[in-house]
Scaffold this motif. Sequence first.
Motif, PDB file in Angstrom:
ATOM      1  N   SER A  48      43.357  52.867  62.972  1.00 61.22           N
ATOM      2  CA  SER A  48      44.527  52.657  63.823  1.00 61.22           C
ATOM      3  C   SER A  48      44.180  51.628  64.887  1.00 61.22           C
ATOM      4  N   PRO A  49      44.845  50.475  64.890  1.00 67.39           N
ATOM      5  CA  PRO A  49      44.505  49.433  65.865  1.00 67.39           C
ATOM      6  C   PRO A  49      44.887  49.832  67.278  1.00 67.39           C
ATOM      7  N   GLY A  67      61.797  40.656  61.532  1.00 69.78           N
ATOM      8  CA  GLY A  67      60.994  40.857  62.731  1.00 69.78           C
ATOM      9  C   GLY A  67      61.259  42.214  63.357  1.00 69.78           C
ATOM     10  N   ARG A  68      62.531  42.571  63.514  1.00 70.64           N
ATOM     11  CA  ARG A  68      62.876  43.874  64.097  1.00 70.64           C
ATOM     12  C   ARG A  68      62.363  45.013  63.221  1.00 70.64           C
ATOM     13  N   GLN A  69      62.550  44.874  61.911  1.00 69.35           N
ATOM     14  CA  GLN A  69      62.091  45.923  60.996  1.00 69.35           C
ATOM     15  C   GLN A  69      60.583  46.103  61.076  1.00 69.35           C
ATOM     16  N   LEU A  70      59.855  44.992  61.184  1.00 72.29           N
ATOM     17  CA  LEU A  70      58.401  45.073  61.269  1.00 72.29           C
ATOM     18  C   LEU A  70      57.962  45.758  62.561  1.00 72.29           C
ATOM     19  N   ILE A  71      58.627  45.430  63.673  1.00 72.35           N
ATOM     20  CA  ILE A  71      58.284  46.060  64.952  1.00 72.35           C
ATOM     21  C   ILE A  71      58.489  47.575  64.871  1.00 72.35           C
ATOM     22  N   HIS A  72      59.651  48.002  64.346  1.00 72.06           N
ATOM     23  CA  HIS A  72      59.928  49.431  64.214  1.00 72.06           C
ATOM     24  C   HIS A  72      58.893  50.106  63.310  1.00 72.06           C
ATOM     25  N   SER A  73      58.556  49.451  62.208  1.00 69.29           N
ATOM     26  CA  SER A  73      57.599  50.017  61.257  1.00 69.29           C
ATOM     27  C   SER A  73      56.226  50.202  61.894  1.00 69.29           C
ATOM     28  N   ILE A  74      55.779  49.190  62.627  1.00 72.39           N
ATOM     29  CA  ILE A  74      54.460  49.265  63.267  1.00 72.39           C
ATOM     30  C   ILE A  74      54.452  50.330  64.350  1.00 72.39           C
ATOM     31  N   ASN A  75      55.554  50.443  65.094  1.00 75.02           N
ATOM     32  CA  ASN A  75      55.624  51.468  66.140  1.00 75.02           C
ATOM     33  C   ASN A  75      55.565  52.874  65.554  1.00 75.02           C
ATOM     34  N   ARG A  76      56.191  53.056  64.394  1.00 71.81           N
ATOM     35  CA  ARG A  76      56.136  54.368  63.739  1.00 71.81           C
ATOM     36  C   ARG A  76      54.730  54.658  63.210  1.00 71.81           C
ATOM     37  N   LYS A  77      54.117  53.636  62.646  1.00 71.06           N
ATOM     38  CA  LYS A  77      52.805  53.820  62.023  1.00 71.06           C
ATOM     39  C   LYS A  77      51.691  53.940  63.056  1.00 71.06           C
ATOM     40  N   HIS A  78      51.820  53.184  64.162  1.00 64.66           N
ATOM     41  CA  HIS A  78      50.772  53.166  65.193  1.00 64.66           C
ATOM     42  C   HIS A  78      51.417  53.415  66.570  1.00 64.66           C
ATOM     43  N   PRO A  79      51.879  54.633  66.816  1.00 63.93           N
ATOM     44  CA  PRO A  79      52.626  54.902  68.056  1.00 63.93           C
ATOM     45  C   PRO A  79      51.812  54.732  69.325  1.00 63.93           C
ATOM     46  N   ASN A  80      50.491  54.772  69.225  1.00 65.87           N
ATOM     47  CA  ASN A  80      49.651  54.646  70.412  1.00 65.87           C
ATOM     48  C   ASN A  80      49.147  53.223  70.642  1.00 65.87           C
ATOM     49  N   GLU A  95      64.602  39.229  75.695  1.00 61.75           N
ATOM     50  CA  GLU A  95      65.169  40.443  76.291  1.00 61.75           C
ATOM     51  C   GLU A  95      65.517  41.459  75.210  1.00 61.75           C
ATOM     52  N   GLU A  96      66.102  40.983  74.122  1.00 64.34           N
ATOM     53  CA  GLU A  96      66.454  41.858  73.005  1.00 64.34           C
ATOM     54  C   GLU A  96      65.211  42.563  72.467  1.00 64.34           C
ATOM     55  N   ILE A  97      64.153  41.816  72.273  1.00 63.55           N
ATOM     56  CA  ILE A  97      62.923  42.385  71.719  1.00 63.55           C
ATOM     57  C   ILE A  97      62.282  43.363  72.702  1.00 63.55           C
ATOM     58  N   SER A  98      62.347  43.033  73.984  1.00 63.03           N
ATOM     59  CA  SER A  98      61.699  43.896  74.981  1.00 63.03           C
ATOM     60  C   SER A  98      62.301  45.289  75.016  1.00 63.03           C
ATOM     61  N   GLN A  99      63.533  45.431  74.529  1.00 59.74           N
ATOM     62  CA  GLN A  99      64.202  46.725  74.535  1.00 59.74           C
ATOM     63  C   GLN A  99      63.889  47.565  73.297  1.00 59.74           C
ATOM     64  N   ILE A 100      63.202  46.991  72.320  1.00 58.16           N
ATOM     65  CA  ILE A 100      62.851  47.740  71.110  1.00 58.16           C
ATOM     66  C   ILE A 100      61.757  48.746  71.457  1.00 58.16           C
ATOM     67  N   PRO A 101      61.932  50.006  71.077  1.00 52.56           N
ATOM     68  CA  PRO A 101      60.920  51.018  71.412  1.00 52.56           C
ATOM     69  C   PRO A 101      59.526  50.625  70.922  1.00 52.56           C
ATOM     70  N   GLY A 102      58.556  50.799  71.799  1.00 52.27           N
ATOM     71  CA  GLY A 102      57.166  50.533  71.443  1.00 52.27           C
ATOM     72  C   GLY A 102      56.650  49.177  71.864  1.00 52.27           C
ATOM     73  N   VAL A 103      57.551  48.231  72.145  1.00 55.68           N
ATOM     74  CA  VAL A 103      57.117  46.880  72.515  1.00 55.68           C
ATOM     75  C   VAL A 103      56.582  46.887  73.949  1.00 55.68           C
ATOM     76  N   ASP A 104      55.359  46.417  74.117  1.00 56.85           N
ATOM     77  CA  ASP A 104      54.718  46.404  75.435  1.00 56.85           C
ATOM     78  C   ASP A 104      54.700  45.033  76.086  1.00 56.85           C
ATOM     79  N   LEU A 105      54.687  43.968  75.268  1.00 56.19           N
ATOM     80  CA  LEU A 105      54.565  42.622  75.825  1.00 56.19           C
ATOM     81  C   LEU A 105      55.274  41.639  74.901  1.00 56.19           C
ATOM     82  N   VAL A 106      56.097  40.757  75.491  1.00 57.33           N
ATOM     83  CA  VAL A 106      56.826  39.742  74.730  1.00 57.33           C
ATOM     84  C   VAL A 106      56.392  38.370  75.228  1.00 57.33           C
ATOM     85  N   LEU A 107      55.908  37.535  74.303  1.00 53.88           N
ATOM     86  CA  LEU A 107      55.420  36.208  74.651  1.00 53.88           C
ATOM     87  C   LEU A 107      56.157  35.153  73.846  1.00 53.88           C
TER      88      LEU A 107
END
Length: 437
Positions: A48-49, A67-80, A95-107
Amino acid sequence: MMYNCQLSTVNCQLAFYTLGCKLNFAESSYLAKTLYDAGFSKASATESPDVCIINTCTVTDAADRKGRQLIHSINRKHPNAFIIVTGCYAQLKSEEISQIPGVDLVLGANDKFSIPELLQKIRDKQSIAKIQVTDCKHITPFYPSISSEGRTRHFLKIQDGCDRFCSYCAIPFARGRSRNGSITDIVKQAEQVASTGGKEIILTGVNIGDFGKSTGETFLELIKALDNVDGIERFRISSIEPDLLTDEIIDFCATSKRFAPHFHIPLQCGSDEMLKLMHRRYDTALFAKKILKIKSLIPNAFIGVDVIAGMRGETPELFEESLNFIKSLPITRLHVFPYSERANTAALKIPYKVSPAEQKRRVKVLMDWSLEQITAFYNSQTGSKRRVLWESANKNGTMFGFTENYVKLQKPYSKEWVNMVEEVTITTSMLNLESED
């Protein structure tokens, strides 16, 4: 907004996820190497990364959705995990991406290159802004990148950004203005690839024919310099605009030692009326002239062509005009994309819209013709002698490689042939018509 977070300072493991073009893959590879050199480690498939870095694409609505699907998938697989989202989608929809659950940093697209410094700040328990996106008007640095992980082919970034603002395209808003590395630095990178045993380099960027704007050099000067790099079996030129593919470049490739007889040239539409609506800087006459010149000098050249199906303004009559023009040329393969509306682009002002069903039909018509063309081209190569560079993939005991003119071949897997060049006489059983990777 300032964002506080914590990250272990011991054995911090990373996982990279990359979507989109070869340029994105080159940049992810460069970042990964930089981070590993700084003491981070690569998470294995069973681990787990601690940090997940997602490098996104925004060329179409489908790319945003992936992109959104991948973010959700990774958050489910690696919640920590600490999740960083970067790339072109992040540049345009931070801003849209920053509101996706699990996202900590947007660059943003260019801000990704500050990841090593930002992760160190996080390790040091410093506060950082959750969203860090440089306005595209102020993106000026050029960051060199090369992708070589597990490949015999290497993608070398020579240029970034675009000044063209085609009416359907959002990439200039995501990547910024055209800029490039220097010939001296790029040649050094190619020499480094050669010193590690690399055999093939693909020159990549957003608009590589525009090379030289920020250094006062030219693309022709670059490829002439690279042609003298010992140890590299071949160079390939990735997508280059037809009006920037000069006769001098074609003449040089026809006689060069190392540049492959392989061209990728975006047409987008074979109707002059549509090319004007697209804000393209050429007409069908110029495009045809370039294709015919290539084939007259290099009869066995592979020519790939990009086409957009069903853009606003493309009436049934204009599509038929485009199709007939395309069919009149000795094109090897089409890369067909259904038109996708992008925010803030000029195409949105065009009133005529093509239905999704008609877009799908047009894509199929173009792809069916493309399959006929690539099949005929592959069959025309049987009996000819070509040099194939064998790659590392092992698919059910079969290995694959490409000839200099981009014919994909196969043979029984043999480890000793990986990254080796073999001269072969092509037989029908060696041909592999699967899509290139």
